[in-house]
Design a protein around this motif. Structure first.
Motif, PDB file in Angstrom:
ATOM      1  N   ARG A 115       0.812  -1.219   0.000  1.00  0.00           N
ATOM      2  CA  ARG A 115       0.000   0.000   0.000  1.00  0.00           C
ATOM      3  C   ARG A 115       0.843   1.266   0.000  1.00  0.00           C
ATOM      4  NH1 ARG A 115      -4.222   0.129   3.597  1.00  0.00           N
ATOM      5  NH2 ARG A 115      -4.095   2.364   3.935  1.00  0.00           N
ATOM      6  N   GLY A 116       2.164   1.129   0.189  1.00  0.00           N
ATOM      7  CA  GLY A 116       3.025   2.301   0.275  1.00  0.00           C
ATOM      8  C   GLY A 116       3.941   2.465  -0.922  1.00  0.00           C
ATOM      9  N   GLU A 117       4.941   3.340  -0.773  1.00  0.00           N
ATOM     10  CA  GLU A 117       5.841   3.709  -1.864  1.00  0.00           C
ATOM     11  C   GLU A 117       7.242   3.155  -1.663  1.00  0.00           C
ATOM     12  OE1 GLU A 117       5.875   7.588  -3.547  1.00  0.00           O
ATOM     13  OE2 GLU A 117       4.210   8.263  -2.301  1.00  0.00           O
ATOM     14  N   SER A 118       8.046   3.304  -2.709  1.00  0.00           N
ATOM     15  CA  SER A 118       9.414   2.800  -2.665  1.00  0.00           C
ATOM     16  C   SER A 118      10.241   3.473  -1.583  1.00  0.00           C
ATOM     17  CB  SER A 118      10.092   2.982  -4.032  1.00  0.00           C
ATOM     18  OG  SER A 118       9.459   2.186  -5.009  1.00  0.00           O
ATOM     19  N   TRP A 119      10.008   4.767  -1.355  1.00  0.00           N
ATOM     20  CA  TRP A 119      10.810   5.465  -0.344  1.00  0.00           C
ATOM     21  C   TRP A 119      10.360   5.107   1.069  1.00  0.00           C
ATOM     22  CZ3 TRP A 119       8.603   9.094   2.970  1.00  0.00           C
ATOM     23  CH2 TRP A 119       7.350   9.614   2.601  1.00  0.00           C
ATOM     24  N   HIS A 120       9.225   4.433   1.208  1.00  0.00           N
ATOM     25  CA  HIS A 120       8.802   3.950   2.530  1.00  0.00           C
ATOM     26  C   HIS A 120       9.585   2.705   2.930  1.00  0.00           C
ATOM     27  CE1 HIS A 120       4.543   5.779   1.636  1.00  0.00           C
ATOM     28  NE2 HIS A 120       5.479   6.692   1.784  1.00  0.00           N
ATOM     29  N   GLY A 121       9.735   1.766   1.994  1.00  0.00           N
ATOM     30  CA  GLY A 121      10.429   0.543   2.353  1.00  0.00           C
ATOM     31  C   GLY A 121      10.498  -0.450   1.205  1.00  0.00           C
ATOM     32  N   VAL A 122      11.489  -1.326   1.259  1.00  0.00           N
ATOM     33  CA  VAL A 122      11.635  -2.438   0.328  1.00  0.00           C
ATOM     34  C   VAL A 122      11.237  -3.703   1.084  1.00  0.00           C
ATOM     35  CG1 VAL A 122      13.195  -3.755  -1.152  1.00  0.00           C
ATOM     36  CG2 VAL A 122      13.492  -1.266  -0.923  1.00  0.00           C
ATOM     37  N   ILE A 123      10.143  -4.306   0.677  1.00  0.00           N
ATOM     38  CA  ILE A 123       9.551  -5.429   1.409  1.00  0.00           C
ATOM     39  C   ILE A 123      10.077  -6.751   0.868  1.00  0.00           C
ATOM     40  CG2 ILE A 123       7.380  -6.611   1.939  1.00  0.00           C
ATOM     41  CD1 ILE A 123       6.027  -3.839   1.785  1.00  0.00           C
ATOM     42  N   ASN A 124      10.401  -7.652   1.770  1.00  0.00           N
ATOM     43  CA  ASN A 124      10.850  -8.998   1.428  1.00  0.00           C
ATOM     44  C   ASN A 124       9.844 -10.001   2.006  1.00  0.00           C
ATOM     45  OD1 ASN A 124      13.752 -11.038   2.370  1.00  0.00           O
ATOM     46  ND2 ASN A 124      12.223 -11.389   0.790  1.00  0.00           N
ATOM     47  N   LEU A 125       9.025 -10.582   1.122  1.00  0.00           N
ATOM     48  CA  LEU A 125       8.131 -11.658   1.530  1.00  0.00           C
ATOM     49  C   LEU A 125       8.897 -12.966   1.389  1.00  0.00           C
ATOM     50  CD1 LEU A 125       4.704 -10.656  -0.102  1.00  0.00           C
ATOM     51  CD2 LEU A 125       5.710  -9.915   2.064  1.00  0.00           C
ATOM     52  N   ILE A 126       9.099 -13.642   2.512  1.00  0.00           N
ATOM     53  CA  ILE A 126       9.995 -14.790   2.527  1.00  0.00           C
ATOM     54  C   ILE A 126       9.251 -16.094   2.284  1.00  0.00           C
ATOM     55  CG2 ILE A 126      11.656 -16.073   3.932  1.00  0.00           C
ATOM     56  CD1 ILE A 126      12.183 -13.374   5.421  1.00  0.00           C
ATOM     57  N   SER A 127       8.262 -16.395   3.116  1.00  0.00           N
ATOM     58  CA  SER A 127       7.581 -17.678   2.986  1.00  0.00           C
ATOM     59  C   SER A 127       6.184 -17.628   3.580  1.00  0.00           C
ATOM     60  CB  SER A 127       8.393 -18.791   3.666  1.00  0.00           C
ATOM     61  OG  SER A 127       8.559 -18.518   5.048  1.00  0.00           O
ATOM     62  N   LEU A 128       5.384 -18.625   3.196  1.00  0.00           N
ATOM     63  CA  LEU A 128       4.069 -18.854   3.776  1.00  0.00           C
ATOM     64  C   LEU A 128       4.122 -20.114   4.625  1.00  0.00           C
ATOM     65  CD1 LEU A 128       1.905 -18.311   0.562  1.00  0.00           C
ATOM     66  CD2 LEU A 128       2.266 -16.657   2.409  1.00  0.00           C
ATOM     67  N   LEU A 129       3.446 -20.080   5.753  1.00  0.00           N
ATOM     68  CA  LEU A 129       3.333 -21.248   6.619  1.00  0.00           C
ATOM     69  C   LEU A 129       1.866 -21.649   6.623  1.00  0.00           C
ATOM     70  CD1 LEU A 129       5.510 -19.975   9.619  1.00  0.00           C
ATOM     71  CD2 LEU A 129       6.269 -21.147   7.537  1.00  0.00           C
ATOM     72  N   ILE A 130       1.572 -22.806   6.036  1.00  0.00           N
ATOM     73  CA  ILE A 130       0.194 -23.245   5.849  1.00  0.00           C
ATOM     74  C   ILE A 130      -0.084 -24.429   6.767  1.00  0.00           C
ATOM     75  CG2 ILE A 130      -1.495 -24.102   4.190  1.00  0.00           C
ATOM     76  CD1 ILE A 130       0.145 -22.739   1.995  1.00  0.00           C
ATOM     77  N   GLN A 131      -1.048 -24.258   7.653  1.00  0.00           N
ATOM     78  CA  GLN A 131      -1.392 -25.326   8.596  1.00  0.00           C
ATOM     79  C   GLN A 131      -2.474 -26.217   8.007  1.00  0.00           C
ATOM     80  OE1 GLN A 131      -2.734 -23.982  12.420  1.00  0.00           O
ATOM     81  NE2 GLN A 131      -3.201 -26.042  13.145  1.00  0.00           N
ATOM     82  N   ASP A 132      -2.197 -27.501   7.985  1.00  0.00           N
ATOM     83  CA  ASP A 132      -3.164 -28.502   7.531  1.00  0.00           C
ATOM     84  C   ASP A 132      -3.749 -28.139   6.167  1.00  0.00           C
ATOM     85  OD1 ASP A 132      -2.818 -29.866   9.947  1.00  0.00           O
ATOM     86  OD2 ASP A 132      -4.418 -28.732  10.915  1.00  0.00           O
ATOM     87  N   GLY A 133      -2.872 -27.829   5.221  1.00  0.00           N
ATOM     88  CA  GLY A 133      -3.382 -27.473   3.909  1.00  0.00           C
ATOM     89  C   GLY A 133      -2.296 -27.272   2.878  1.00  0.00           C
ATOM     90  N   GLU A 134      -2.688 -26.677   1.754  1.00  0.00           N
ATOM     91  CA  GLU A 134      -1.756 -26.501   0.647  1.00  0.00           C
ATOM     92  C   GLU A 134      -2.267 -25.430  -0.307  1.00  0.00           C
ATOM     93  OE1 GLU A 134      -1.650 -30.133  -1.530  1.00  0.00           O
ATOM     94  OE2 GLU A 134      -3.824 -30.203  -1.797  1.00  0.00           O
ATOM     95  N   LEU A 135      -1.350 -24.939  -1.146  1.00  0.00           N
ATOM     96  CA  LEU A 135      -1.750 -24.059  -2.228  1.00  0.00           C
ATOM     97  C   LEU A 135      -2.488 -24.879  -3.282  1.00  0.00           C
ATOM     98  CD1 LEU A 135       1.465 -21.893  -2.807  1.00  0.00           C
ATOM     99  CD2 LEU A 135      -0.561 -21.288  -1.468  1.00  0.00           C
TER     100      LEU A 135
END
Length: 338
Positions: A95-115
């Protein structure tokens, strides 16, 4: 039992410019989103900010669920929880801009399920190039608000709203305070949009170029000039020459694209700015007349004076902008009405 899924997984759909890493993905442009369909009881996200601080909208089945604040220390966020296993679509949107931050989404943890099968993006593709107007800056304001990144809302920016209305993918290539040849800070050291546009992440220390063939737009909407004219009227010959070179460069990158240029909704809050805006509008019209390029259109904007808090457009005004530009963009692109 938790299933650990790297955010580079092929069943995760990406809209926007991202940098693929050994651990997950990084991004900074507003509106970048990853979405996935999951069958699960609980879903968690492991994320951090490589630079600054970022904010992510969590959208569950097309409805805003919560906002995450991402800091430099890696953290695990619960993004979905139910008593029983469910099939849901989850979207994570910057929802923000480049000068706010560089986001690193690392992983998803899925309980009892799957993509499960990934969401499909629309075939139509648009790019919006501009400044803080394009990024949705200061939109979440209220009477007691303090100005800052927390008020940005890329999801409700007029460009993202247009994407949903027109059933199109959208890349927001925007950067607050910057312009075509000069920004509102008048700092020669700051990169302006011609230098920002080629970059995957437009802040130091990142230098990677975005591969042109990774996203071929049908339309490019440019909303620049507010910051160029903010402090003083720029040299018009340099402004128009730089704009012309930019248009030709985009047509060289994307030979079939339609380019739409507009002055934007601001520069109307004072009599002095109104004069500047008339000069900006005439410069854009002159540019179209001089280039005589059938793939270039000028789209007149409506004025939005913001409010007593700030001259940036409000949420309601971004919606007005989207409704105003929708038929103009359809006409320019020769897209039938939905």
């Amino acid at each position: 039992m938790k299933n650990i899924i790297d955010c580079n997984n092929a069943k995760i759909t990406v809209m926007g410019r991202i940098l693929r890493l050994d651990e997950g993905i990084a991004f900074s442009y507003p509106g970048v989103s990853i979405s996935f369909n999951v069958q699960a009881k609980n879903v968690e996200l492991v994320a951090k900010c490589a630079v600054g601080k970022g904010r992510i909208d969590v959208i569950i089945n097309n409805t805003l669920s919560k906002q995450l604040v991402i800091a430099k220390t890696p953290r695990t966020f619960r993004i979905f929880s139910a008593k029983h296993k469910q099939n849901v679509k989850i979207e994570l949107l910057n929802r923000g801009e480049s000068w706010h931050g560089v986001i690193n989404l690392i992983s998803l943890l899925i309980q009892d399920g799957e993509l499960i099968e990934p969401p499909q993006l629309p075939d139509r593709k648009l790019i919006f190039i501009g400044d803080s107007i394009v990024t949705g800056a200061l939109m979440e304001r209220h009477p007691n608000a303090k100005k800052g990144p927390q008020l940005a809302n890329a999801y409700q920016s007029f460009g993202m709203q247009l994407g949903r209305l027109l059933k199109a993918q959208v890349h927001l290539i925007g950067f607050g305070g910057r312009g075509l040849i000069q920004g509102s800070n008048m700092l020669a050291s700051e990169a302006q949009l011609p230098e920002i546009f080629p970059l995957t992440i437009p802040v130091p220390p990142y230098t990677q170029k975005w591969p042109v063939d990774a996203y071929i737009p049908e339309g490019i909407f440019i909303c620049l000039g507010t910051n160029d004219f903010y402090i003083n009227t720029p040299d018009l010959s340099i402004f128009k020459r730089t704009y012309a070179l930019g248009v030709k460069h985009l047509l060289n990158l994307y030979p079939d694209v339609q380019i739409m240029i507009s002055e934007g909704p601001m520069l109307c809050d004072t009599s002095e700015n109104e004069v500047k805006k008339r000069i900006l509008i005439q410069s854009l019209k002159d540019l179209v007349d001089e280039l005589k390029e059938p793939q270039l259109d000028y789209l007149a904007c409506i004025n939005c004076k913001g409010d007593n808090f700030d001259p940036h457009p409000t949420l309601a005004q971004h919606t007005q902008l989207a409704r105003h530009f929708m038929p103009l963009i359809q006409q320019s692109l020769r897209w039938p009405e939905n």
